[in-house]
Design a protein around this motif. Sequence first.
Motif, PDB file in Angstrom:
ATOM      1  N   ASP A   1      35.632  54.866  53.898  1.00 55.73           N
ATOM      2  CA  ASP A   1      35.325  55.893  52.897  1.00 55.73           C
ATOM      3  C   ASP A   1      36.554  56.379  52.129  1.00 55.73           C
ATOM      4  OD1 ASP A   1      32.646  55.805  53.518  1.00 55.73           O
ATOM      5  OD2 ASP A   1      32.709  57.511  54.895  1.00 55.73           O
ATOM      6  N   MET A   2      37.743  55.999  52.547  1.00 52.63           N
ATOM      7  CA  MET A   2      38.970  56.477  51.886  1.00 52.63           C
ATOM      8  C   MET A   2      39.244  55.661  50.630  1.00 52.63           C
ATOM      9  SD  MET A   2      41.412  57.216  55.205  1.00 52.63           S
ATOM     10  CE  MET A   2      40.848  58.273  56.530  1.00 52.63           C
ATOM     11  N   LYS A   3      38.458  55.904  49.592  1.00 52.33           N
ATOM     12  CA  LYS A   3      38.520  55.109  48.370  1.00 52.33           C
ATOM     13  C   LYS A   3      39.777  55.408  47.549  1.00 52.33           C
ATOM     14  CE  LYS A   3      34.508  53.295  49.288  1.00 52.33           C
ATOM     15  NZ  LYS A   3      34.447  51.905  49.792  1.00 52.33           N
ATOM     16  N   TYR A   4      40.151  56.679  47.484  1.00 50.08           N
ATOM     17  CA  TYR A   4      41.344  57.005  46.697  1.00 50.08           C
ATOM     18  C   TYR A   4      42.605  56.471  47.378  1.00 50.08           C
ATOM     19  CZ  TYR A   4      44.810  59.469  43.934  1.00 50.08           C
ATOM     20  OH  TYR A   4      45.881  59.755  43.109  1.00 50.08           O
ATOM     21  N   LEU A   5      42.678  56.591  48.693  1.00 48.08           N
ATOM     22  CA  LEU A   5      43.825  56.035  49.418  1.00 48.08           C
ATOM     23  C   LEU A   5      43.913  54.532  49.187  1.00 48.08           C
ATOM     24  CD1 LEU A   5      46.199  56.191  51.350  1.00 48.08           C
ATOM     25  CD2 LEU A   5      44.585  56.159  53.264  1.00 48.08           C
ATOM     26  N   GLU A   6      42.780  53.876  49.119  1.00 45.33           N
ATOM     27  CA  GLU A   6      42.786  52.436  48.851  1.00 45.33           C
ATOM     28  C   GLU A   6      43.370  52.140  47.478  1.00 45.33           C
ATOM     29  OE1 GLU A   6      39.520  48.808  48.595  1.00 45.33           O
ATOM     30  OE2 GLU A   6      39.367  50.280  50.208  1.00 45.33           O
ATOM     31  N   MET A   7      43.039  52.979  46.484  1.00 46.52           N
ATOM     32  CA  MET A   7      43.608  52.806  45.148  1.00 46.52           C
ATOM     33  C   MET A   7      45.124  52.985  45.178  1.00 46.52           C
ATOM     34  SD  MET A   7      40.584  54.940  43.242  1.00 46.52           S
ATOM     35  CE  MET A   7      41.602  55.500  41.897  1.00 46.52           C
ATOM     36  N   VAL A   8      45.591  53.963  45.964  1.00 45.57           N
ATOM     37  CA  VAL A   8      47.025  54.201  46.101  1.00 45.57           C
ATOM     38  C   VAL A   8      47.713  52.982  46.717  1.00 45.57           C
ATOM     39  CG1 VAL A   8      48.753  55.568  47.345  1.00 45.57           C
ATOM     40  CG2 VAL A   8      46.817  56.714  46.234  1.00 45.57           C
ATOM     41  N   ILE A   9      47.102  52.441  47.760  1.00 46.04           N
ATOM     42  CA  ILE A   9      47.679  51.264  48.419  1.00 46.04           C
ATOM     43  C   ILE A   9      47.729  50.083  47.464  1.00 46.04           C
ATOM     44  CG2 ILE A   9      47.287  49.552  50.233  1.00 46.04           C
ATOM     45  CD1 ILE A   9      46.064  51.875  51.910  1.00 46.04           C
ATOM     46  N   LYS A  10      46.667  49.874  46.714  1.00 47.07           N
ATOM     47  CA  LYS A  10      46.634  48.753  45.766  1.00 47.07           C
ATOM     48  C   LYS A  10      47.726  48.890  44.710  1.00 47.07           C
ATOM     49  CE  LYS A  10      41.778  47.401  46.202  1.00 47.07           C
ATOM     50  NZ  LYS A  10      40.461  47.314  45.524  1.00 47.07           N
TER      51      LYS A  10
ATOM     52  N   VAL B   1      54.902  39.917  49.582  1.00 47.85           N
ATOM     53  CA  VAL B   1      55.316  38.526  49.339  1.00 47.85           C
ATOM     54  C   VAL B   1      55.489  38.385  47.831  1.00 47.85           C
ATOM     55  CG1 VAL B   1      54.783  36.088  49.667  1.00 47.85           C
ATOM     56  CG2 VAL B   1      53.995  37.763  51.349  1.00 47.85           C
ATOM     57  N   PRO B   2      56.716  38.528  47.320  1.00 42.73           N
ATOM     58  CA  PRO B   2      56.920  38.601  45.871  1.00 42.73           C
ATOM     59  C   PRO B   2      56.811  37.272  45.140  1.00 42.73           C
ATOM     60  CG  PRO B   2      59.023  38.763  47.002  1.00 42.73           C
ATOM     61  CD  PRO B   2      57.964  38.752  48.070  1.00 42.73           C
TER      62      PRO B   2
ATOM     63  N   SER C   1      42.327  39.507  33.736  1.00 40.00           N
ATOM     64  CA  SER C   1      42.099  38.347  34.589  1.00 40.00           C
ATOM     65  C   SER C   1      42.199  38.745  36.051  1.00 40.00           C
ATOM     66  CB  SER C   1      43.138  37.258  34.298  1.00 40.00           C
ATOM     67  OG  SER C   1      43.135  36.260  35.305  1.00 40.00           O
ATOM     68  N   PRO C   2      41.321  38.203  36.902  1.00 43.15           N
ATOM     69  CA  PRO C   2      41.444  38.492  38.341  1.00 43.15           C
ATOM     70  C   PRO C   2      42.713  37.916  38.941  1.00 43.15           C
ATOM     71  CG  PRO C   2      39.805  36.779  37.943  1.00 43.15           C
ATOM     72  CD  PRO C   2      40.182  37.335  36.603  1.00 43.15           C
ATOM     73  N   TYR C   3      43.397  37.050  38.204  1.00 42.64           N
ATOM     74  CA  TYR C   3      44.636  36.447  38.700  1.00 42.64           C
ATOM     75  C   TYR C   3      45.877  37.188  38.201  1.00 42.64           C
ATOM     76  CZ  TYR C   3      41.970  32.625  40.661  1.00 42.64           C
ATOM     77  OH  TYR C   3      41.101  31.885  41.426  1.00 42.64           O
ATOM     78  N   ALA C   4      45.687  38.367  37.587  1.00 43.69           N
ATOM     79  CA  ALA C   4      46.831  39.175  37.181  1.00 43.69           C
ATOM     80  C   ALA C   4      47.362  40.000  38.338  1.00 43.69           C
ATOM     81  CB  ALA C   4      46.433  40.097  36.023  1.00 43.69           C
ATOM     82  N   TYR C   5      46.507  40.251  39.334  1.00 44.74           N
ATOM     83  CA  TYR C   5      46.874  41.081  40.476  1.00 44.74           C
ATOM     84  C   TYR C   5      46.574  40.296  41.747  1.00 44.74           C
ATOM     85  CZ  TYR C   5      46.720  44.918  43.865  1.00 44.74           C
ATOM     86  OH  TYR C   5      46.927  45.731  44.965  1.00 44.74           O
ATOM     87  N   ILE C   6      47.619  39.802  42.419  1.00 51.93           N
ATOM     88  CA  ILE C   6      47.393  38.894  43.554  1.00 51.93           C
ATOM     89  C   ILE C   6      48.341  39.198  44.718  1.00 51.93           C
ATOM     90  CG2 ILE C   6      46.322  36.980  42.300  1.00 51.93           C
ATOM     91  CD1 ILE C   6      49.123  35.724  42.060  1.00 51.93           C
ATOM     92  N   PRO C   7      48.357  40.431  45.234  1.00 51.33           N
ATOM     93  CA  PRO C   7      49.256  40.716  46.356  1.00 51.33           C
ATOM     94  C   PRO C   7      48.906  39.944  47.623  1.00 51.33           C
ATOM     95  CG  PRO C   7      47.713  42.510  46.045  1.00 51.33           C
ATOM     96  CD  PRO C   7      47.544  41.599  44.875  1.00 51.33           C
ATOM     97  N   PHE C   8      47.636  39.506  47.727  1.00 49.99           N
ATOM     98  CA  PHE C   8      47.212  38.708  48.874  1.00 49.99           C
ATOM     99  C   PHE C   8      46.985  37.253  48.473  1.00 49.99           C
ATOM    100  CE2 PHE C   8      45.749  43.042  49.924  1.00 49.99           C
ATOM    101  CZ  PHE C   8      46.367  43.206  51.154  1.00 49.99           C
TER     102      PHE C   8
ATOM    103  N   CYS D   1      45.157  35.281  51.530  1.00 48.95           N
ATOM    104  CA  CYS D   1      45.524  35.828  52.833  1.00 48.95           C
ATOM    105  C   CYS D   1      44.285  36.070  53.685  1.00 48.95           C
ATOM    106  CB  CYS D   1      46.293  37.132  52.650  1.00 48.95           C
ATOM    107  SG  CYS D   1      46.663  37.971  54.199  1.00 48.95           S
ATOM    108  N   ILE D   2      44.211  35.415  54.825  1.00 50.06           N
ATOM    109  CA  ILE D   2      43.045  35.522  55.693  1.00 50.06           C
ATOM    110  C   ILE D   2      42.969  36.897  56.361  1.00 50.06           C
ATOM    111  CG2 ILE D   2      44.165  34.638  57.785  1.00 50.06           C
ATOM    112  CD1 ILE D   2      41.604  33.047  58.346  1.00 50.06           C
ATOM    113  N   GLY D   3      44.106  37.589  56.436  1.00 47.99           N
ATOM    114  CA  GLY D   3      44.139  38.861  57.151  1.00 47.99           C
ATOM    115  C   GLY D   3      44.130  40.092  56.259  1.00 47.99           C
ATOM    116  N   GLN D   4      43.693  39.981  55.010  1.00 42.25           N
ATOM    117  CA  GLN D   4      43.813  41.110  54.093  1.00 42.25           C
ATOM    118  C   GLN D   4      42.918  42.292  54.472  1.00 42.25           C
ATOM    119  OE1 GLN D   4      42.074  40.294  49.975  1.00 42.25           O
ATOM    120  NE2 GLN D   4      42.337  38.216  50.744  1.00 42.25           N
TER     121      GLN D   4
END
Length: 497
Positions: free
Chosen positions: A354-363, A372-373, A431-438, A445-448
């Motif tokens: 339920d922590m939707k805003y925290l998830e936005m902060v993490i993203k 992994v840069p 594009s969905p490929y503009a943001y790819i931290p995993f 990443c299998i563990g995301q």
Amino acid sequence: MFWSFILVSLLLLVINLCLKDAAKQRSVKIAGPASVPILGNAYLYWNRRPDDVMDFIFTLSRKYGTMFRVWVGTRLALFCTNTPDTETVLSSQKLIRKSELYKFLVPWLGNGLLLSTDQKWFNKRKIITPAFHFKILEQFIEVFDRQSGILVQKLKPEASGKLVNVYPYVTLCALDVICETAMGTPINAQTDVDSKYVRAVTELSYLLTTRFVKVWQRSDFLFNLSPDRKRQDKVIKVLHDFTTNIIQKRRKELMDHGDSGISGDDSIGSKKKMAFLDVLLQASVDGKPLTDKEIQEEVDTFMFEGHDTTTIAIAFTLLLLARHPEVQEKVYKEVTEIIGTDLSIPATYRNLQDMKYLEMVIKESLRLYPPVPIIGRKFTEKTTIGGNVIPEDSNFNLGIIVMHRDPKLFDDPEKFDPERFSPERTMEQSSPYAYIPFSAGPRNCIGQKFAMLELKSTLSKVIRNYRLTEAGPEPQLIIQLTLKPKDGLKIAFVPRA
């Protein structure tokens, strides 16, 4: 006469090689720094240190654009930060072989999930996927909460409002989490602060990054002659001994308790604390159980990827929250509305979801500081990318950290703005490929999901207990396999109560 013939022959051979190399370089119509025959751009790496890599990459990106090339000797290396070419590579079912530089990890990680390819990779992915079933992840919430509770207690003596390097504290917490959840074995790293494993990972990361930068050490022959080879062997022995002991201990526990294998989704969750290692110990390929070496490879891979990357994500998110008190208070408000103000109440799986805003902060933190840069692929055949024919055996590097800060992809990219990941604005992304931290595609990443739950649990626990009052200066970013702050991350905090 004889020696004259030899000298002329050698000269003709060199000339022939130079002409062939020049023709090969001319065939690649991609911008990049001026190169010389045979050596290519190797001169750019002379006297370069691992600490310089980040600036080196950003400088070349600004100068040559979203796709440039570097010749390391006669081998072509491409560096990409545009979404069309990124999508072409990451979405491919064929272009899944990791770049040539990953081979330096083999003495440590073997042919585990990170480094394997083709059918071997497919088999390993299939075996490991059940370990991340939501019923298993749900079991780990109690571990996340308990270990983050220890972190909070370890930080208590430092909660005086003075700047403190929180990075070592977070590292040990993440190591405790990965050992207990993935390996089923607590190691109490937070109470045993002199962790040989953590020191060994840090030293090996530096050695490997040094080998990337000192291009002459990319030759196994030359590297084996250097003192770094002996240092590497010594450090890897520490790492392998550590994980071998965990495997042997867990195997004995399973045998003593008469644990049997799992038979499908119906049995997932029926086991008590089914750990990642348990899945490996009970798995089979074509009816044969995994060998001790195969299990070792996966354990080493998951230990590295599971504690190092989450450490980076947690620490940098805390830094950003300290810099932005208005965002921090919104996180605190959300967390207390979901869990309440009683610090003894643990966060549940549902609470974390339920922590939707925290998830936005993490993203948003992962956008600015992706753990992994850079990721890489090796082309095993001639490939066309962006209209350019790329020779076989070329290495293709994706600059995630550069792409995440591209103003063409993100408005005001240097600004910390969690709202850019709100459902409304996420739809605006080009594009969905503009943001790819995993990463993305078949080798994402299998563990995301595991990582996101751990991040939410740890960050919410810290924010419930402490108000972050000040952040230190912007850290110098370096690459040592993963993104690192050169001198740690300093934050000041005080108790909320």
